[in-house]
Design a protein around this motif. Sequence first.
Motif: not given
Lengths: 133, 38
Positions: A42-44, A49-53, A66
């Motif tokens: 997971l990246k941010t 406050s969002k996280q995504y691969t 984001w």
Amino acid sequence: MRRLIAASIFAVLPVLALAADNPDWAYPVTPRDRPPPDAVVLKTLPGSSKQYTQAQIDDPFNPPDWYPEQHPPMPPSVAKGTRPAGNACAQCHLTSGNGHPESSDLAGLPAPYIVRQMAASRTANAKASAPPT
Amino acid sequence: MKTGNRAGPWVELMKQVVAKPSDDDMIALSAYLESLDP
């Protein structure tokens, strides 16, 4: 001799101009043979406050949002696009409309202008922002 | 773009995007873009 040198320079100029038309650094193209994007880590981003691969970030039909608190609700064409080939607008132009370096900054442009440009694109009356390849 | 007169490295992506948006889609996305701070 001077005339010969001057003539040689003028003869080379068109070649230099052609080479400079589409420099690779200004128009990067994604390599074809690259591994599939990571779907685990997971990246941010700072302040988000969002996280995504990376796989989620690269999803053309559900690109990352984001900073959802910084824009009004997105219409479906901006957030999700239209399968199978109509990528979400936000994938390239971002939810902010500011775009990536290679895509246009559309934020705040008048609605009639956008409608006109899309209509012009359908009828081939829109002008290119980059020289033809 | 749709007929090939508009050309550039990223045209193939946009060709598909502009090919089929409905009038409602165009109105919605243009209103959204206008509402954003430049």
